[in-house]
Design an enzyme around this catalytic site. Structure first.
Site, PDB file in Angstrom:
ATOM      1  N   CYS A  85      33.915  42.764  52.172  1.00 27.60           N
ATOM      2  CA  CYS A  85      33.299  41.929  50.495  1.00 27.60           C
ATOM      3  C   CYS A  85      32.180  41.702  51.070  1.00 27.60           C
ATOM      4  O   CYS A  85      31.780  41.211  49.904  1.00 27.60           O
ATOM      5  CB  CYS A  85      34.144  41.162  49.745  1.00 27.60           C
ATOM      6  N   CYS A 208      43.525  37.686  39.454  1.00 31.72           N
ATOM      7  CA  CYS A 208      42.652  39.112  40.939  1.00 31.72           C
ATOM      8  C   CYS A 208      41.380  39.335  40.101  1.00 31.72           C
ATOM      9  O   CYS A 208      41.116  39.345  38.664  1.00 31.72           O
ATOM     10  CB  CYS A 208      43.614  40.116  40.320  1.00 31.72           C
ATOM     11  N   SER A 209      40.152  39.184  41.137  1.00 32.74           N
ATOM     12  CA  SER A 209      39.492  39.886  40.298  1.00 32.74           C
ATOM     13  C   SER A 209      38.748  40.903  39.522  1.00 32.74           C
ATOM     14  O   SER A 209      40.200  41.903  40.442  1.00 32.74           O
ATOM     15  CB  SER A 209      37.662  39.496  41.603  1.00 32.74           C
ATOM     16  N   HIS A 334      33.747  42.234  40.321  1.00 34.24           N
ATOM     17  CA  HIS A 334      33.597  42.714  42.146  1.00 34.24           C
ATOM     18  C   HIS A 334      33.503  43.954  42.416  1.00 34.24           C
ATOM     19  O   HIS A 334      34.358  44.142  43.163  1.00 34.24           O
ATOM     20  CB  HIS A 334      35.066  41.852  42.237  1.00 34.24           C
TER      21      HIS A 334
END
Lengths: 386, 72
Positions: A85, A208-209, A334
């Site tokens: 990421c 959570c993204s 994301h």
């Protein structure tokens, strides 16, 4: 080493775009950054691409020249960087290093990910490839599970609560609702955040993204040439990338992101500033607990104080140090390979005073923190008005 | 493979959203075990739910994954 400036920024909206392919997203962001800088494709001397898993998500390899050519850019080094990421954070760090060293003058850095064309269990499996496949992942670890285990330990050692984590989600959703490019422009309440569907205990869907498609790009140049480009240049005052163990069970203390500490220390030293000087930040809230850890490991607060800091509202838009005014990974979205450069764009937007409804007043010195995996790569960048 | 022996739960979670390979296992408890030999190992907890600090005993390996059970 020459000072380096960000002279152009460009982002696509983040979201689920079934009709868009990876290349068209990356090209759109790149062209927006070039247009923002008033730079021409033929001025670009190198192309740095951040992308985590294009080959797994959409099957396409050899992405950097493929995307560059889509913008009419050929005949230069075009290379993809992969660091989970933190892929585009790593691309940005390497691009800045090359410009600072005098290797190139005008460089385009783009981050992109196209994730939503796969079903959730497949996305979960591809993302888990950023963990240790021979250990934790084989045992059944997913990224939510790894950060859930970090959260459990942080709660155990420091008394961090579900409410403190939920406060991060509520704040980031409130900011995302003000961002026209955010994936989820929806305000949520504390009650909703606490009652979310469990993903990996104690994390719910609201911790959570998002799984998103999107791209972001910046044009960088030596500070001495910044005036050749349009708009207000943003100076890269400090930047560092560091590494740590990939497997969570190989880290001595999972409540500390060691790579964040080491990269932050180097970036602060390079910029000649201390944590207290940082007025606002875009932090890597892949999970709510990750934003809490980052506020501690960046030195904004003492270890264990990140939860109370979030719940007290210190990090909201009107707080003493606004964090994730873009909505963060939680609400902005994301698209993993786009996140690092996206953060640079969002910090630059605040310093330029162009953040619209979410513009903050103390906007002179900002920080971006991009994390790979459960902390095996960290990129910390400090930006200020040139 | 040799038995990792017994240990203590260092941290744990219960997974509800699985990767493709484990869609039929959910919910399952995953934990990092602090082994008596000083090392840590990520494995599964079988049976009764275990919390941080609980003693666990090794049960067996299934597809190279260590399964533990809360010690009596």
């Amino acid at each position: 080493m020459r000072p380096v400036a960000v002279v152009g920024i460009g982002k696509t909206a983040f979201g689920a775009f079934p009709d868009r392919d990876l290349r068209s997203l990356a090209v759109e962001a790149g062209q927006k950054a070039l247009a923002d800088a008033h730079a021409k494709p033929e001025q670009i001397e190198a192309f740095y691409l951040g992308n985590f898993a294009g080959p797994s998500f959409v099957g396409q390899n050899h992405l950097a020249p493929y995307i560059a050519a889509g913008m009419g850019i050929i005949g230069i080094p075009a290379t993809r960087f992969e660091a989970a990421c933190a892929s585009s954070g790593a691309a940005f760090f390497n691009a800045v290093s090359a410009v600072a060293a005098g290797l190139y003058d005008v460089v385009l850095v783009t981050g992109v990910e196209k994730m939503t064309s796969q079903p959730t269990p497949k996305v979960t499996e591809i993302l888990a490839g950023a963990g240790d496949l021979c250990g934790e992942v084989r045992a059944g670890a997913t990224f939510p599970a790894l950060f859930a285990m970090i959260a459990r330990r942080h709660m155990y050692q420091y008394g961090t609560t579900r409410e403190q984590m939920a406060a991060v989600a509520v704040k980031n959703h409130a900011n995302g609702a003000k961002n026209p490019l955010a994936h989820m422009r929806k305000v949520i309440t504390m009650e909703q955040a606490l009652a979310g569907k469990p993903i990996a205990e104690p994390l719910t869907v609201y911790d959570c993204s998002l799984v998103s498609d999107g791209a972001a790009a910046v044009v960088i140049a030596p500070l001495e040439r910044a005036s050749e480009f349009a708009g207000k240049p943003i100076r890269v005052l400090g930047i560092s990338q560091t590494s740590d163990n990939v497997a969570l069970d190989e880290k001595d203390d999972i409540t500390t992101l060691r790579a964040v500490k080491t990269s932050a220390a180097k970036a602060y030293k390079m910029a000649g500033v201390s944590p207290a000087d940082i007025q606002f930040a875009e932090l890597h809230d892949c999970f709510t607990i990750a934003e809490i850890l980052a506020t501690e490991d960046l030195g904004f607060v003492e270890k264990g104080e990140g939860g109370p800091y979030a719940l007290a509202g210190k990090t909201c838009l009107q707080g003493e140090r606004p964090i994730n005014t873009s909505g963060g990974l939680k609400a902005k979205g994301h698209p993993v390979g786009a996140t690092g450069v996206g953060q640079i764009c969002d910090v630059a937007l605040q310093i330029r005073g162009e953040a619209g409804e979410r513009q903050i007043a103390r906007n002179k010195l900002g920080l971006a923190q991009n994390l790979g995996g459960s902390g095996a790569t960290s990129v910390v960048t400090i930006l200020g008005a040139a | 493979m040799t038995s990792p022996g017994s240990g203590t739960v260092y941290t744990e979670t219960v997974v509800f959203s699985p990767p493709e390979a484990y869609v039929n296992d959910v919910p399952y408890q995953l934990a990092i075990i602090q082994l008596e030999n000083g090392r840590r190992l990520t494995g599964r907890i079988d049976g009764e739910h275990a919390r941080i600090g609980d003693k666990v005993a090794f049960v067996d390996f299934r597809n190279n994954v260590a399964f533990f059970r809360k010690a009596a």
